[in-house]
Design a protein around this motif. Structure first.
Motif, PDB file in Angstrom:
ATOM      1  N   ASP A  81       0.778  -1.102  -0.122  1.00  8.98           N
ATOM      2  CA  ASP A  81       0.105  -0.022   0.062  1.00  8.98           C
ATOM      3  C   ASP A  81       0.855   1.170   0.013  1.00  8.98           C
ATOM      4  O   ASP A  81       0.508   2.076  -0.675  1.00  8.98           O
ATOM      5  CB  ASP A  81      -0.898   0.011   1.142  1.00  8.98           C
ATOM      6  CG  ASP A  81      -2.193  -0.953   1.058  1.00  8.98           C
ATOM      7  OD1 ASP A  81      -2.374  -1.378  -0.018  1.00  8.98           O
ATOM      8  OD2 ASP A  81      -2.561  -1.252   2.123  1.00  8.98           O
ATOM      9  N   LYS A  82       2.098   1.138   0.632  1.00  5.13           N
ATOM     10  CA  LYS A  82       2.771   2.355   0.915  1.00  5.13           C
ATOM     11  C   LYS A  82       3.630   2.685  -0.633  1.00  5.13           C
ATOM     12  O   LYS A  82       3.619   3.763  -0.936  1.00  5.13           O
ATOM     13  CB  LYS A  82       4.104   2.238   2.048  1.00  5.13           C
ATOM     14  CG  LYS A  82       4.986   3.372   2.030  1.00  5.13           C
ATOM     15  CD  LYS A  82       5.684   3.159   3.029  1.00  5.13           C
ATOM     16  CE  LYS A  82       5.207   3.403   4.526  1.00  5.13           C
ATOM     17  NZ  LYS A  82       6.365   3.467   5.550  1.00  5.13           N
ATOM     18  N   ILE A  83       3.859   1.458  -1.115  1.00  7.44           N
ATOM     19  CA  ILE A  83       4.775   1.787  -2.646  1.00  7.44           C
ATOM     20  C   ILE A  83       3.580   2.325  -3.543  1.00  7.44           C
ATOM     21  O   ILE A  83       3.843   3.290  -4.239  1.00  7.44           O
ATOM     22  CB  ILE A  83       5.114   0.297  -2.900  1.00  7.44           C
ATOM     23  CG1 ILE A  83       6.467   0.083  -1.950  1.00  7.44           C
ATOM     24  CG2 ILE A  83       5.549   0.347  -4.354  1.00  7.44           C
ATOM     25  CD1 ILE A  83       6.861  -1.412  -2.318  1.00  7.44           C
ATOM     26  N   ALA A  84       2.337   1.642  -3.307  1.00  7.66           N
ATOM     27  CA  ALA A  84       1.320   2.241  -4.413  1.00  7.66           C
ATOM     28  C   ALA A  84       0.920   3.677  -4.097  1.00  7.66           C
ATOM     29  O   ALA A  84       0.655   4.400  -5.294  1.00  7.66           O
ATOM     30  CB  ALA A  84       0.043   1.152  -4.079  1.00  7.66           C
ATOM     31  N   GLU A  85       0.861   3.942  -2.865  1.00 10.02           N
ATOM     32  CA  GLU A  85       0.415   5.556  -2.940  1.00 10.02           C
ATOM     33  C   GLU A  85       1.449   6.324  -3.017  1.00 10.02           C
ATOM     34  O   GLU A  85       1.205   7.332  -3.517  1.00 10.02           O
ATOM     35  CB  GLU A  85       0.298   5.641  -1.371  1.00 10.02           C
ATOM     36  CG  GLU A  85       0.025   7.098  -0.782  1.00 10.02           C
ATOM     37  CD  GLU A  85      -0.320   7.150   0.491  1.00 10.02           C
ATOM     38  OE1 GLU A  85      -0.666   8.330   1.055  1.00 10.02           O
ATOM     39  OE2 GLU A  85      -0.334   6.320   1.519  1.00 10.02           O
ATOM     40  N   ALA A  86       2.745   6.145  -2.709  1.00  2.00           N
ATOM     41  CA  ALA A  86       4.017   6.977  -3.418  1.00  2.00           C
ATOM     42  C   ALA A  86       3.797   7.097  -4.733  1.00  2.00           C
ATOM     43  O   ALA A  86       4.232   8.152  -5.254  1.00  2.00           O
ATOM     44  CB  ALA A  86       5.337   6.273  -2.872  1.00  2.00           C
ATOM     45  N   LEU A  87       3.641   5.891  -5.576  1.00  2.00           N
ATOM     46  CA  LEU A  87       3.889   6.238  -6.860  1.00  2.00           C
ATOM     47  C   LEU A  87       2.598   6.851  -7.642  1.00  2.00           C
ATOM     48  O   LEU A  87       2.803   7.638  -8.353  1.00  2.00           O
ATOM     49  CB  LEU A  87       3.527   4.603  -7.489  1.00  2.00           C
ATOM     50  CG  LEU A  87       4.635   3.463  -7.331  1.00  2.00           C
ATOM     51  CD1 LEU A  87       4.352   2.103  -7.846  1.00  2.00           C
ATOM     52  CD2 LEU A  87       6.180   4.267  -8.320  1.00  2.00           C
ATOM     53  N   ARG A  88       1.600   6.683  -6.972  1.00  2.00           N
ATOM     54  CA  ARG A  88       0.417   7.611  -7.399  1.00  2.00           C
ATOM     55  C   ARG A  88       0.556   9.199  -6.766  1.00  2.00           C
ATOM     56  O   ARG A  88       0.265  10.120  -7.800  1.00  2.00           O
ATOM     57  CB  ARG A  88      -1.194   7.137  -6.538  1.00  2.00           C
ATOM     58  CG  ARG A  88      -1.855   6.016  -6.937  1.00  2.00           C
ATOM     59  CD  ARG A  88      -3.195   5.935  -6.408  1.00  2.00           C
ATOM     60  NE  ARG A  88      -3.044   5.663  -4.844  1.00  2.00           N
ATOM     61  CZ  ARG A  88      -3.130   4.813  -4.249  1.00  2.00           C
ATOM     62  NH1 ARG A  88      -3.095   3.598  -4.903  1.00  2.00           N
ATOM     63  NH2 ARG A  88      -3.022   4.809  -3.023  1.00  2.00           N
TER      64      ARG A  88
END
Length: 228
Positions: free
Chosen positions: A90-97
């Protein structure tokens, strides 16, 4: 006239929180032994850890970046570019967004099936980022993804990363010596900073892969590459 006095419209209230700048480079790192820097003290050599070299390289080039890394090195050398909390999908996905980075660097242990994002007290992988997580949850549109995780230059991971929108994926086919990791990124990142199109990125990757490493052979001898 007893009418209601017209008042000027209110000015919008500006948030006092600092606005988050877009980062061109996101780095996701996870050490199996995050306490190494503090336990070894002065005998710890920064050259052993690619994340220190990459942090200094990006800082010196004034490249906007954010690094997720759990190493105790940052307890001793604080940096505003570091998020030391545990990595999750989730943290990786949020940073990418949030940032839509140009380059994504994954610096952790791995194997042909995925990346090890968290370790338990017995040095066993506790949270893994696999091909299905990448396909279903990560938005890598427009990014060059570079892995320094051993043996992650597999077809399965390459296809998943390209399916998530990356324009290129570069990763070691087998195990790779630590002294080659920072060297490859120092060849790649300045070139990619000048790239304006996917064709430019492919050319930059080819040039970086064909650059000689410190001990002679080109980086292509260790890295596999997948292109859209």
């Amino acid at each position: 006239d007893g009418g209601t006095e017209l008042r000027p419209p209110r000015e919008p209230i500006e948030s006092k929180e600092p606005k988050l700048a877009r980062c061109e480079v996101l780095l996701f790192a996870c050490s199996r032994s995050p306490e190494l820097a503090t336990t070894m003290g002065e005998s710890f050599k920064p050259g052993w850890a690619e994340y220190i070299a990459l942090h200094d390289l990006l800082l010196a080039s004034s490249t906007p970046f954010l690094m997720f890394d759990n190493s105790s090195w940052w307890d001793l050398h604080p940096s505003s570019h570091i998020d030391a909390s545990p990595l999750t999908v989730d943290k990786i996905a949020e940073a990418l967004r949030t940032h839509r980075p140009r380059i994504v660097h994954v610096g952790m242990h791995g194997d042909p099936a995925g990346f090890a994002m968290q370790w338990d007290g017995e040095k066993r992988c506790r949270v893994r980022l696999g091909a299905s997580d990448i396909r279903e949850r990560l938005d890598l549109r427009g990014a060059v993804v570079v892995s320094s995780a051993c043996s992650t230059g597999s077809v399965g991971l390459g296809e998943a990363i390209l399916a998530a929108g990356a324009i290129a994926y570069v990763a070691p086919r087998t195990k790779i010596a630590i002294n080659r990791l920072g060297g490859f990124m120092s060849e790649l990142m300045p070139r990619c900073a000048r790239a304006l199109s996917a064709a430019d990125v492919r050319r930059c990757l080819a040039e970086a892969l064909d650059a000689p490493s410190a001990d002679g052979p080109t980086f292509r001898d260790w890295y596999g590459s997948f292109f859209v």
